[in-house]
Motif scaffolding. Structure first.
Motif, mmCIF file in Angstrom:
data_model
loop_
_atom_site.group_PDB
_atom_site.id
_atom_site.type_symbol
_atom_site.label_atom_id
_atom_site.label_comp_id
_atom_site.label_asym_id
_atom_site.label_seq_id
_atom_site.Cartn_x
_atom_site.Cartn_y
_atom_site.Cartn_z
ATOM 1 N N ARG A 7 4.718 0.239 4.917
ATOM 2 C CA ARG A 7 3.521 0.372 4.094
ATOM 3 C C ARG A 7 2.265 0.466 4.957
ATOM 4 O O ARG A 7 2.198 -0.124 6.033
ATOM 5 N N ALA A 8 1.277 1.171 4.436
ATOM 6 C CA ALA A 8 -0.015 1.262 5.119
ATOM 7 C C ALA A 8 -1.109 1.430 4.079
ATOM 8 O O ALA A 8 -0.881 1.959 2.987
ATOM 9 N N VAL A 9 -2.304 0.981 4.436
ATOM 10 C CA VAL A 9 -3.480 1.174 3.584
ATOM 11 C C VAL A 9 -4.551 1.879 4.397
ATOM 12 O O VAL A 9 -4.766 1.570 5.570
ATOM 13 N N ILE A 10 -5.206 2.839 3.758
ATOM 14 C CA ILE A 10 -6.342 3.542 4.343
ATOM 15 C C ILE A 10 -7.554 3.257 3.457
ATOM 16 O O ILE A 10 -7.643 3.777 2.345
ATOM 17 N N THR A 104 -0.360 6.994 -2.768
ATOM 18 C CA THR A 104 -0.901 6.550 -4.044
ATOM 19 C C THR A 104 -2.367 6.179 -3.825
ATOM 20 O O THR A 104 -2.814 5.941 -2.693
ATOM 21 N N TYR A 105 -3.119 6.115 -4.918
ATOM 22 C CA TYR A 105 -4.559 5.863 -4.844
ATOM 23 C C TYR A 105 -4.919 4.652 -5.689
ATOM 24 O O TYR A 105 -4.369 4.445 -6.772
ATOM 25 N N LEU A 106 -5.840 3.855 -5.157
ATOM 26 C CA LEU A 106 -6.381 2.714 -5.891
ATOM 27 C C LEU A 106 -7.893 2.799 -5.883
ATOM 28 O O LEU A 106 -8.499 3.144 -4.860
ATOM 29 N N ASP A 107 -8.511 2.470 -7.011
ATOM 30 C CA ASP A 107 -9.961 2.309 -7.027
ATOM 31 C C ASP A 107 -10.305 0.932 -6.467
ATOM 32 O O ASP A 107 -9.658 -0.068 -6.802
ATOM 33 N N GLN A 108 -11.319 0.892 -5.610
ATOM 34 C CA GLN A 108 -11.706 -0.386 -5.015
ATOM 35 C C GLN A 108 -12.389 -1.267 -6.042
ATOM 36 O O GLN A 108 -13.285 -0.837 -6.767
ATOM 37 N N HIS A 109 -11.974 -2.537 -6.091
ATOM 38 C CA HIS A 109 -12.578 -3.538 -6.970
ATOM 39 C C HIS A 109 -12.807 -4.807 -6.173
ATOM 40 O O HIS A 109 -11.925 -5.262 -5.443
ATOM 41 N N GLY A 110 -13.996 -5.386 -6.330
ATOM 42 C CA GLY A 110 -14.282 -6.642 -5.662
ATOM 43 C C GLY A 110 -15.546 -6.565 -4.833
ATOM 44 O O GLY A 110 -16.260 -5.561 -4.838
ATOM 45 N N PRO A 111 -15.821 -7.620 -4.061
ATOM 46 C CA PRO A 111 -17.041 -7.678 -3.249
ATOM 47 C C PRO A 111 -17.071 -6.576 -2.196
ATOM 48 O O PRO A 111 -16.038 -6.057 -1.783
ATOM 49 N N TYR A 112 -18.282 -6.261 -1.748
ATOM 50 C CA TYR A 112 -18.421 -5.263 -0.695
ATOM 51 C C TYR A 112 -17.866 -5.807 0.608
ATOM 52 O O TYR A 112 -17.874 -6.993 0.860
ATOM 53 N N PRO A 117 -10.707 -3.617 0.297
ATOM 54 C CA PRO A 117 -9.643 -2.640 0.048
ATOM 55 C C PRO A 117 -8.289 -3.081 0.560
ATOM 56 O O PRO A 117 -7.258 -2.731 -0.014
ATOM 57 N N VAL A 118 -8.287 -3.873 1.635
ATOM 58 C CA VAL A 118 -7.016 -4.393 2.148
ATOM 59 C C VAL A 118 -6.399 -5.351 1.133
ATOM 60 O O VAL A 118 -5.196 -5.296 0.844
ATOM 61 N N LEU A 119 -7.231 -6.204 0.562
ATOM 62 C CA LEU A 119 -6.737 -7.137 -0.448
ATOM 63 C C LEU A 119 -6.295 -6.385 -1.697
ATOM 64 O O LEU A 119 -5.276 -6.733 -2.314
#
Length: 303
Positions: A7-10, A104-112, A117-119
């Motif tokens: 797995r990887a996140v960008i 796959t794509y995720l919309d970022q949610h949470g504090p700046y 995005p990793v979380l």
């Protein structure tokens, strides 16, 4: 043998403010380096390293990223009908890349902050380790940077940061690791990072650059940071803060990456990456060298 990290996140939700107005309408991840947008270089690196699940975390205005990797059979058919087979194959290759990496794509949610995005992506991976690569880095190496990080993780079973040697005068630009032990072959045990220290205060001659193997413990630290943020609503969530908190009591390693790193996050570095890519191209390189000779009147090596 299956890869130990699949797995990887960008993180691709940033504004690209250092490149404005160029990034006003075009995501910085879609700016070209050579004949590919910069994020495609990152995806290619991950797929070449055996990663089969890539999550790209996005925000509003980033639909061009999805469009780039989405199959386009109508365009391919039109190109083939016009006899433009090579172009058709190039378009199909990008779609194949997305399929191999199962993007796959995720919309970022949470504090700046770059930890958010990793979380976000960690909710899909459970306790699996995962790679984190920034979408504005380009590495040129015989062994992909991601693969070098995976090998370091296989040797240690611990979080790993990508490192490169730095000029001491550049310490103000980077996080600089505190090195506890040199294990050889570029593998270093570290106890944390000092963010952008003065040269005289830099704890080592290495810079932390884009690239991490993140484990469940680092994700837990990000969760704690985020919970505190919701209590006090101040500051940002940084991945390096989570790594430092984790490293205070547990093992973290750095892997000195063999290869050449190009950052595209600011105008000067972006131009350097563009020029380096063009000079390395068998067709475009000679053209640029001739142009350089014409402009400054000095001899430029054809090598």
């Amino acid at each position: 043998m299956p890869p130990t990290i699949r797995r990887a996140v960008i993180p691709a939700a940033g504004l690209g403010s250092r490149l404005l107005p160029l990034t006003k309408a075009t995501p910085k991840e879609m700016l070209p380096v050579g004949d590919k947008p910069v994020i495609e270089h990152t995806v290619r690196e991950l797929v070449a390293s055996g990663v089969t699940d890539i999550t790209i975390v996005v925000s509003g205005g980033k639909s061009l990223i999805q469009e780039h990797f989405r199959p386009n059979p109508a365009l391919v058919e039109r190109l083939r009908a016009d006899g433009k087979t090579a172009y058709a194959q190039a378009v199909e290759e990008v779609a194949d890349l997305a399929r191999e990496g199962h993007i796959t794509y995720l919309d970022q949610h949470g504090p700046y902050g770059n930890g958010t995005p990793v979380l976000n992506a960690a909710r899909l991976s459970g306790d699996e380790p995962m790679l984190v690569l920034w979408p504005d880095d380009v590495f040129v190496a015989e062994v992909p940077r991601a693969q070098q990080l995976i090998r370091a993780y296989e040797a240690t079973g611990c979080p790993v940061l990508a490192l490169m040697p730095m000029d001491p005068g550049d310490s103000r630009r980077y996080g600089v690791p505190m090195v506890k032990e040199d294990l050889g072959d570029g593998l270093l045990r570290i106890s944390g990072l000092v963010e952008k220290p003065e040269p005289a205060a830099a704890p080592s001659a290495y810079a932390a650059i884009g690239g991490y193997v993140i484990t469940a413990g680092i994700v837990d630290e990000l969760r704690e940071q985020t919970a505190r943020w919701y209590e006090h609503r101040g500051g940002e969530i940084y991945l390096t803060d989570a790594i430092n908190a984790y490293a205070s009591g547990r093992a973290v390693y750095g892997q000195v990456i063999s290869g050449r790193w190009y950052d595209t996050g600011n105008p000067a570095d972006y131009l350097v990456a563009q020029m380096a890519s063009a000079l390395a191209h068998p067709e475009y390189g000679p053209v640029l060298r001739r142009l350089a000779r014409d402009l400054d009147g000095t001899a430029v090596s054809e090598g």
